[in-house]
Enzyme design. Sequence first.
Site, short mmCIF file in Angstrom:
data_model
loop_
_atom_site.label_atom_id
_atom_site.label_comp_id
_atom_site.label_asym_id
_atom_site.label_seq_id
_atom_site.Cartn_x
_atom_site.Cartn_y
_atom_site.Cartn_z
N GLY A 48 0.84 -1.19 0.00
CA GLY A 48 0.00 0.00 0.00
C GLY A 48 0.88 1.24 0.00
O GLY A 48 2.03 1.18 0.44
N GLN A 53 3.10 10.01 1.23
CA GLN A 53 4.38 9.29 1.35
C GLN A 53 5.33 9.59 0.21
O GLN A 53 6.51 9.26 0.28
CB GLN A 53 4.14 7.78 1.40
CG GLN A 53 3.45 7.31 2.67
CD GLN A 53 3.32 5.80 2.69
OE1 GLN A 53 2.39 5.26 2.12
NE2 GLN A 53 4.26 5.12 3.31
N CYS A 90 5.82 0.24 7.76
CA CYS A 90 5.47 1.37 6.91
C CYS A 90 6.71 1.76 6.12
O CYS A 90 7.80 1.88 6.69
CB CYS A 90 4.99 2.54 7.76
SG CYS A 90 4.56 4.00 6.79
N LEU A 91 6.54 1.96 4.83
CA LEU A 91 7.68 2.35 3.99
C LEU A 91 8.29 3.67 4.47
O LEU A 91 9.46 3.94 4.23
CB LEU A 91 7.24 2.48 2.53
CG LEU A 91 6.84 1.17 1.83
CD1 LEU A 91 6.17 1.46 0.50
CD2 LEU A 91 8.04 0.26 1.65
N HIS A 132 -4.67 1.81 7.21
CA HIS A 132 -3.31 2.36 7.32
C HIS A 132 -3.11 3.49 6.30
O HIS A 132 -2.60 4.57 6.64
CB HIS A 132 -2.31 1.22 7.10
CG HIS A 132 -0.86 1.62 7.13
ND1 HIS A 132 0.02 1.15 8.08
CD2 HIS A 132 -0.13 2.43 6.32
CE1 HIS A 132 1.22 1.67 7.86
NE2 HIS A 132 1.16 2.45 6.79
N GLU A 133 -3.51 3.24 5.06
CA GLU A 133 -3.30 4.26 4.01
C GLU A 133 -4.18 5.49 4.24
O GLU A 133 -3.75 6.62 4.00
CB GLU A 133 -3.54 3.67 2.62
CG GLU A 133 -2.69 2.45 2.27
CD GLU A 133 -1.21 2.60 2.58
OE1 GLU A 133 -0.70 3.74 2.56
OE2 GLU A 133 -0.57 1.58 2.87
N HIS A 136 -2.67 7.78 6.61
CA HIS A 136 -1.64 8.65 6.00
C HIS A 136 -2.27 9.94 5.47
O HIS A 136 -1.66 11.01 5.54
CB HIS A 136 -0.94 7.93 4.84
CG HIS A 136 0.21 7.06 5.26
ND1 HIS A 136 1.31 7.55 5.94
CD2 HIS A 136 0.44 5.75 5.07
CE1 HIS A 136 2.17 6.56 6.15
NE2 HIS A 136 1.67 5.45 5.65
#
Length: 176
Positions: A48, A53, A90-91, A132-133, A136
């Site tokens: 995702g 991000q 998380c990236l 999660h996304e 963000h």
Amino acid sequence: MNATALEIRIVGDPALRKKAKRVSRVGPGHAKTLSDMARQMYDSKGIGLAAPQVGINECLIVVDIGTGLYKLINPRIVRRQGRQELEEGCLSVPGVYLKVRRARKIRVEALDETGAARTIDAEDLLACVFQHEIDHLEGKLIIDYASFLEKLSLNKKLRNIKNERLSEPQGQHTRL
Ligand code: ZN
């Protein structure tokens, strides 16, 4: 030929803390951005990715847990049911994995890349990734869910992340 690479922003970058703007009119630029984001997600071996991000202040997310790619604009959770707690990475917070309590089943309303309305019912991992996304887009990160004790042990790690970007996170964890 090298495609335009979007750079993943790492915790400490103010772009991750801004509330993303809702898209008022879907245009061809959004389809391109969503495709670029999907490519970046796959290149990063993530499941995702949200626009903040990659430094884009708009409500756009891409998700693919291996069951198909979702490219969504203005996603909104309209129903939540049950509880689950999965370990998330998380990236944008490399090397950190935290259990986050979330709804187990959700309904998401969004627009697709053509501007058409979509309703998606998701559960388990897929529901987790959408939540999660969408976090963000609100400027929220997994570290915000950490307990006081977890935060104490996280602080040093986060300082290191901010000082130098760590290489690829290890292991088979979920990266979003
Ligand atoms: Zn993330």
